[in-house]
Design an enzyme around this catalytic site. Sequence first.
Site, short mmCIF file in Angstrom:
data_model
loop_
_atom_site.label_atom_id
_atom_site.label_comp_id
_atom_site.label_asym_id
_atom_site.label_seq_id
_atom_site.Cartn_x
_atom_site.Cartn_y
_atom_site.Cartn_z
N GLY A 354 17.81 17.69 -43.18
CA GLY A 354 18.31 16.49 -42.54
C GLY A 354 17.23 15.44 -42.44
O GLY A 354 16.05 15.73 -42.59
N GLY A 356 16.51 11.95 -40.02
CA GLY A 356 16.99 11.05 -38.97
C GLY A 356 15.98 9.97 -38.71
O GLY A 356 15.01 9.82 -39.45
N GLY A 357 16.24 9.22 -37.66
CA GLY A 357 15.36 8.12 -37.31
C GLY A 357 13.96 8.60 -36.98
O GLY A 357 13.00 7.86 -37.11
N PHE A 358 13.86 9.86 -36.60
CA PHE A 358 12.56 10.34 -36.18
C PHE A 358 11.77 10.98 -37.32
O PHE A 358 10.59 11.21 -37.20
CB PHE A 358 12.71 11.36 -35.05
CG PHE A 358 13.34 10.76 -33.83
CD1 PHE A 358 12.60 9.89 -33.04
CD2 PHE A 358 14.64 11.04 -33.50
CE1 PHE A 358 13.16 9.32 -31.92
CE2 PHE A 358 15.22 10.46 -32.38
CZ PHE A 358 14.49 9.60 -31.59
N LYS A 360 12.00 13.73 -41.03
CA LYS A 360 12.75 14.75 -41.76
C LYS A 360 12.87 16.02 -40.95
O LYS A 360 12.00 16.35 -40.15
CB LYS A 360 12.03 15.08 -43.07
CG LYS A 360 12.20 14.00 -44.13
CD LYS A 360 11.50 14.41 -45.41
CE LYS A 360 11.67 13.35 -46.46
NZ LYS A 360 10.80 13.56 -47.61
N VAL A 361 13.94 16.76 -41.20
CA VAL A 361 14.12 18.06 -40.58
C VAL A 361 14.11 19.11 -41.68
O VAL A 361 14.78 18.96 -42.69
CB VAL A 361 15.45 18.13 -39.80
CG1 VAL A 361 15.57 19.47 -39.11
CG2 VAL A 361 15.55 17.00 -38.82
N LYS A 376 11.47 19.65 -36.91
CA LYS A 376 11.58 18.21 -36.98
C LYS A 376 10.17 17.67 -37.10
O LYS A 376 9.30 17.96 -36.28
CB LYS A 376 12.24 17.69 -35.70
CG LYS A 376 12.77 16.29 -35.85
CD LYS A 376 13.57 15.91 -34.62
CE LYS A 376 15.00 16.36 -34.66
NZ LYS A 376 15.90 15.49 -35.39
N ASP A 472 20.85 9.31 -27.23
CA ASP A 472 21.28 9.13 -28.62
C ASP A 472 22.37 10.13 -28.98
O ASP A 472 22.26 10.87 -29.94
CB ASP A 472 20.09 9.24 -29.57
CG ASP A 472 20.39 8.58 -30.92
OD1 ASP A 472 21.41 7.88 -31.03
OD2 ASP A 472 19.59 8.77 -31.87
#
Length: 668
Positions: A354, A356-358, A360-361, A376, A472
């Site tokens: 995944g 996201g804004g933070f 990669k996962v 994360k 969020d």
Amino acid sequence: MAAAPRSLCFCVVFHLSLISMAFSQDENQFIYNGFNGSRLHLDGLAKVLPNGLLQLTNISELKSGYGFHPYPFKFNTSSSQSLSFSTNFVFSLVPAVNNFGGNGMAFVFSPSLSFTKATPGSYLGLFNSSNNGKSTNHILAIELDTVESPEFEDIDGNHVGIDVNSLISNDSTAAAYFSDEEGKNKSLTLESGKPMQMWIDYNGAEKLLNVTLAPIRFPKPSRPLLSISIDLSDIFLDSMYVGFSAATGTRKSDHYILGWSFNRTGQAQDLDISKLPPPPPRRKTSKKQDPMMIVLVVVVVVMFIVVIGAIYIVRKKKYEEVYEDWEKEYGPHRISYKNLFKATKGFKDKEVIGQGGFGKVYKGVLPSSNEQIAIKRVTHDSGQGMKQFVAEIVSMGRLRHRNLVQLRGYCRRKGELLLVYDYMPNGSLDKILYGNMRPHLNWFQRIRILRGVACGLLYLHEEWEQVVLHRDIKPANVLLDADLNGKLGDFGLARLYDHGSNPQTTNLVGTVGYLAPELLRTGKATTSSDVFSFGAFMLEVACGRRPMELGDMDLVDWVIECWKKGSILDASDQRLEGLFVEEQMELVLKLGMFCSHPNPAIRPSMKQVMQYLDGDAKFPDISPDSNVIGAFTATNEASDIVVSFSSLFESSSSHTMSTIDSILISGR
Ligand SMILES: *[C@@H]1O[C@H](CO)[C@@H](O)[C@H](O)[C@H]1NC(C)=O
Ligand SMILES: *[C@@H]1O[C@H](CO)[C@@H](O)[C@H](O)[C@H]1NC(C)=O
Ligand SMILES: *[C@@H]1O[C@H](CO)[C@@H](O)[C@H](O)[C@H]1NC(C)=O
Ligand SMILES: *[C@@H]1O[C@H](CO)[C@@H](O)[C@H](O)[C@H]1NC(C)=O
Ligand SMILES: *[C@@H]1O[C@H](CO)[C@@H](O)[C@H](O)[C@H]1NC(C)=O
Ligand SMILES: *[C@@H]1O[C@H](CO)[C@@H](O)[C@H](O)[C@H]1NC(C)=O
Ligand SMILES: *[C@@H]1O[C@H](CO)[C@@H](O)[C@H](O)[C@H]1NC(C)=O
Ligand SMILES: *[C@H]1O[C@@H](CO)[C@H](O)[C@@H](O)[C@@H]1NC(C)=O
């Protein structure tokens, strides 16, 4: 046998006979365990070194060296029996260049001590080209030949030979010894530099000459290396000297004798190995000869060190972490980067599940326990707020709820924070909701997910020791376990942005479409702004549509429109094909709208949301034309008319119900 001549001499000249007696008695036998104080006749390069070694030659080119017993033996060549002898000696040949020495040495019987006309090199200092092979030489030699000389029919460059008057051997064989233990021949390298022992035995009666070889410290092998029948009376003269010769050619060695035992009256005594001088040192392999070799070795060694060093540094760098004193108390929550690196096979792109804004996962498997984890990888500037943030993250780790994705720990590197969670095999709801999964999520699964997420959010807001805002909430942050239970992920992570450099702009966290309007104005997140996001999330799960889709009207507006048209159920996800419990669908749509109300005061708390969802409280019957609903499309100021609403919501659920009713009715 010796007694008769002795007494005879005694009578003739007294003092002479004494000397002769000493000779005749001593000189049938002697033993040298080292040559300290010996009375040898030395010629050529030969010398006795201070440590007792007899050095026949050094590595000067084309030289000979001789070490002989100084007095000749008397032989009765008419009596074969008297020709018997037995000898053994320890020698060591140290080549100038490894495996490239020469030419060799010999144990010699010779009528003369003068070898001035003899040639070194392959002639071993015994013969020259004109007398080689002549029977007038009267020489018996046992050669240790380390150079193959074709002119003398040598078998190889490492052999033992029996020479009679000639360098063309009567018999020769490659250097070896018979190992009684192993029952087989084992080869030896004469010019290995290692000390070896040789035994030479001649039985005059049998006319048998035996030559035996073995490494030092080995007992005499039971089988000789060479055994030939030979009549020495044909060769020997009445007076014969015994000793050693050695010669160098263009190939050269140090030729050494360490000890020597000789006997004419019986078996020569064994040498006392412990008393022998120390073996000569072997030359260091050809380093002096080949400076290129040294350079090469140095280069290889340096490269090796550099490579090892580089690997060490790279490995160190690879697994390097940031660790500060204040983190000590979080020790148990810390997971080593090395473990995470291994778990994700080096953070391979293949392991990304995944983004996201933070950051990669990654998916991973902890090498120690084989447990699946999700990592994360958050980039950050490790500024001042890091300490507080880590403290919060660690305290998040203490949050335990079946509808929260469990945080296992963290790791910190330069510019990077790694958060480790339980792995959720079914990924995010976002993917499933909008993906091509067949069969599609059915209503019961959806309502269970909604309920689960509500439950998790309630825990964050009200049931834990402090209020935790998620900030969020959206399908991408809802993860599904193996049984499709919804779990809220990423809670508290939004706080990361609070620690940035610019507090004015960084507070705005969340995703457009899920952001409460007052949050946009004030920038202050509250439980109520979380409820707003949850409302948008509910509508999304029920309608299968994102809150704001390009070209479409807002999801809330659309639901209201359907409602006003009297068919709110039309807003439900087409993919459900009408398969849902109508009351539940209606509740979810209406509750979702209320949660998403622009006025935070009108939104219910998570506790109330749970009560409605569980049926513990009855959701009021609202008209789509009510004030409250009108406020959705009106300006923000218009919604202020119901601002007192929130305090009423706090009271008991049954009470709340009637209050809602009355407000709604009055709004109509
Ligand atoms: C060999 O020995 C001789 C005589 O002792 C000496 O003159 C010569 O320098 C030596 N050569 C080497 C290479 O040691
Ligand atoms: C040598 O040996 C022969 C035969 O045994 C004998 O007749 C002769 O006397 C011996 N000579 C000497 C000098 O001992
Ligand atoms: C070879 O050696 C013999 C005996 O020592 C000597 O008489 C002769 O002159 C030598 N020949 C040469 C060519 O040196
Ligand atoms: C060992 O060597 C000797 C002499 O070279 C030879 O006669 C014998 O057959 C060999 N023995 C074995 C077991 O190879
Ligand atoms: C020589 O070797 C043979 C065979 O091993 C043995 O029979 C004989 O006695 C040996 N002779 C001497 C003088 O050592
Ligand atoms: C020579 O042989 C005799 C008889 O076997 C023995 O007594 C004596 O010790 C031996 N001497 C040496 C130096 O080998
Ligand atoms: C030989 O004599 C020297 C002194 O002259 C001594 O240092 C050395 O140990 C002796 N070696 C042996 C083997 O006896
Ligand atoms: C070696 O032995 C001597 C004496 O027995 C002979 O005279 C030589 O001919 C013999 N030489 C060879 C090469 O066998």
